[in-house]
Structures are given as structure tokens and as C-alpha cells.
Design a protein around this motif. Structure first.
Motif, PDB file in Angstrom:
ATOM      1  N   ALA A 163       0.644  -1.570   0.305  1.00 45.92           N
ATOM      2  CA  ALA A 163      -0.045  -0.092   0.252  1.00 45.92           C
ATOM      3  C   ALA A 163       1.087   1.213   0.046  1.00 45.92           C
ATOM      4  O   ALA A 163       0.666   2.132  -0.691  1.00 45.92           O
ATOM      5  N   PHE A 164       1.890   1.563   0.458  1.00 40.91           N
ATOM      6  CA  PHE A 164       2.710   2.236   0.548  1.00 40.91           C
ATOM      7  C   PHE A 164       3.338   2.759  -1.009  1.00 40.91           C
ATOM      8  O   PHE A 164       2.905   3.947  -1.124  1.00 40.91           O
ATOM      9  N   THR A 165       3.753   1.914  -1.420  1.00 38.99           N
ATOM     10  CA  THR A 165       4.468   1.834  -3.115  1.00 38.99           C
ATOM     11  C   THR A 165       3.207   2.347  -3.528  1.00 38.99           C
ATOM     12  O   THR A 165       3.355   3.336  -4.300  1.00 38.99           O
ATOM     13  N   LEU A 166       2.100   1.997  -3.289  1.00 37.62           N
ATOM     14  CA  LEU A 166       1.207   1.954  -4.517  1.00 37.62           C
ATOM     15  C   LEU A 166       0.841   3.520  -4.261  1.00 37.62           C
ATOM     16  O   LEU A 166       0.467   4.308  -5.116  1.00 37.62           O
ATOM     17  N   ARG A 167      -0.059   4.618  -2.878  1.00 35.99           N
ATOM     18  CA  ARG A 167      -0.024   5.786  -2.455  1.00 35.99           C
ATOM     19  C   ARG A 167       1.569   6.361  -3.189  1.00 35.99           C
ATOM     20  O   ARG A 167       0.635   7.572  -3.307  1.00 35.99           O
ATOM     21  N   ARG A 168       2.511   6.555  -2.344  1.00 33.42           N
ATOM     22  CA  ARG A 168       3.826   7.673  -3.215  1.00 33.42           C
ATOM     23  C   ARG A 168       3.829   7.052  -4.562  1.00 33.42           C
ATOM     24  O   ARG A 168       4.286   8.522  -5.176  1.00 33.42           O
ATOM     25  N   ALA A 169       3.711   6.405  -5.808  1.00 30.59           N
ATOM     26  CA  ALA A 169       3.859   6.010  -7.167  1.00 30.59           C
ATOM     27  C   ALA A 169       1.951   7.339  -7.120  1.00 30.59           C
ATOM     28  O   ALA A 169       2.108   8.252  -8.428  1.00 30.59           O
ATOM     29  N   GLN A 170       0.810   6.900  -7.095  1.00 31.19           N
ATOM     30  CA  GLN A 170       0.189   7.560  -6.812  1.00 31.19           C
ATOM     31  C   GLN A 170      -0.028   8.685  -6.873  1.00 31.19           C
ATOM     32  O   GLN A 170      -0.170   9.897  -7.999  1.00 31.19           O
ATOM     33  N   ILE A 171       0.400   9.274  -5.779  1.00 28.20           N
ATOM     34  CA  ILE A 171       1.074  10.975  -5.176  1.00 28.20           C
ATOM     35  C   ILE A 171       2.379  10.983  -6.356  1.00 28.20           C
ATOM     36  O   ILE A 171       1.306  12.806  -7.209  1.00 28.20           O
ATOM     37  N   LEU A 172       3.365  10.960  -7.151  1.00 25.04           N
ATOM     38  CA  LEU A 172       3.669  11.390  -7.706  1.00 25.04           C
ATOM     39  C   LEU A 172       3.693  11.271  -9.221  1.00 25.04           C
ATOM     40  O   LEU A 172       3.561  12.595  -9.645  1.00 25.04           O
ATOM     41  N   LEU A 173       2.792  10.684  -9.518  1.00 26.20           N
ATOM     42  CA  LEU A 173       2.337  10.324 -10.994  1.00 26.20           C
ATOM     43  C   LEU A 173       1.451  11.799 -10.660  1.00 26.20           C
ATOM     44  O   LEU A 173       1.349  12.594 -11.823  1.00 26.20           O
ATOM     45  N   ALA A 174       0.588  11.989 -10.245  1.00 28.41           N
ATOM     46  CA  ALA A 174      -0.054  12.786 -10.509  1.00 28.41           C
ATOM     47  C   ALA A 174       0.183  13.710  -9.768  1.00 28.41           C
ATOM     48  O   ALA A 174      -0.124  15.244 -10.773  1.00 28.41           O
TER      49      ALA A 174
END
Length: 172
Positions: free
Chosen positions: A27-38
């Protein structure tokens, strides 16, 4: 007013790594990836936080971590202290072993066998530890000594020749 915080321009390799992070089980990796791509897409931190379901500070932390670490910020770091050392270290395990090889009665206790809580009391009273430790901390210290911790009835012996037979029947 401060300008909004955005990530720097992403390289192709970074963008691919972030896209792969969207498929992560963590979940940590998923959320960070979502944040950075956005953020790379031009969204403001407040809009990203509302979309992802986190605080604005979390978005700021992710962007700053990416600026400092790059793609390595996608893996979660350990939460514990960096310098965690056991209170009963190598220098104090020898005196602990000496205590264990004596009867608790020599320390003014009413029992003839050790329990972890009794060992915690005695090790504190003897000045071996700065405070009374939990029985789990002492269990780990005893384990580091190379000794197991079993109930005394499993390994205690008697000079009575019929002791083993009586023990099997539950007498004695």
C-alpha cells in the motif's frame, strides 16, 4: 503565499518505475506512486490528497522524499530506532548467567526455581538493569545466552531412583 510543491520532470525510467508502483501489493508503494504521478501531471498537493485519500502533509512528504531519494522513496523504511540495542548486552549477560546458576532463595525470594518475572526483579535489584525489564526482554536475553527457557518441571531431576516412574504417573 508559498507556491505549490510539484515533483521535478520525470525521466522515462522514473515514469516506468512509478507506473510499476501502481501495480504493487504494498500500500505504501502504491500510494507514493499515485501521489508522484499525479504531481508530475500538474495536480496541486491539496487536490492529490483529496483524490488519494490522505493528508496534504503526506503528499508534501512524498514529493520531498522523491526529490531527495529518487525512486528509492517508493520502498517503506524501517520504523524503529536506528540504534536499538538491548539493555542486557554482551557485557551484562555473564552476570545474568551467574544469577541463573544460583537459587532464587540466595536473593531472598520464596521460590526455588526461576521465572522470568522473578529474574526481572532480581536483575534490577542487583543493579544489572537500569529499570525492571519485561519478561520478554529477559526471555530474549536468556535466549542470547544460548539457554532455552522451559518450565522447571520439564528438566528438574531428583536423587530418588523412582523419580522418573513417579513423574510419568503424576505423583511427586
Amino acid at each position: 503565499m508559498k507556491p505549490p510543491l510539484f515533483v521535478r520532470e520525470l525521466s522515462d525510467a522514473e515514469r516506468r518505475a512509478l507506473q510499476a508502483g501502481l501495480r504493487s501489493r504494498e500500500a505504501f508503494t502504491l500510494r507514493r506512486a499515485q501521489i508522484l504521478l499525479a504531481s508530475a501531471g500538474g495536480q496541486r498537493p491539496s487536490a492529490i490528497a483529496a483524490r488519494v485519500g490522505c493528508a496534504v502533509g503526506t503528499v508534501h512528504n512524498a514529493i520531498r522524499a522523491f526529490a531527495g531519494e529518487g525512486i528509492a522513496c517508493l520502498t517503506e523504511k524501517p520504523h524503529g530506532p536506528r540504534d536499538a540495542r538491548p539493555i542486557l548486552d554482551e557485557a551484562k549477560t555473564d552476570p545474568l548467567k551467574g544469577i541463573l546458576h544460583q537459587s532464587p532463595r540466595r536473593f531472598g525470594k520464596a521460590r526455588s526455581t526461576w521465572t522470568l518475572d522473578l529474574l526481572a526483579d532480581v536483575s534490577f535489584e542487583q543493579g544489572l538493569t537500569p529499570r525492571r525489564l519485561s519478561h520478554e526482554a529477559l526471555r530474549q536475553a536468556v535466549k542470547r545466552l544460548g539457554s532455552g527457557w522451559k518450565r522447571a518441571t520439564q528438566w528438574i531431576t531428583s536423587p530418588d531412583p523412582a523419580y522418573a516412574r513417579k513423574k510419568k504417573r503424576g505423583i511427586g
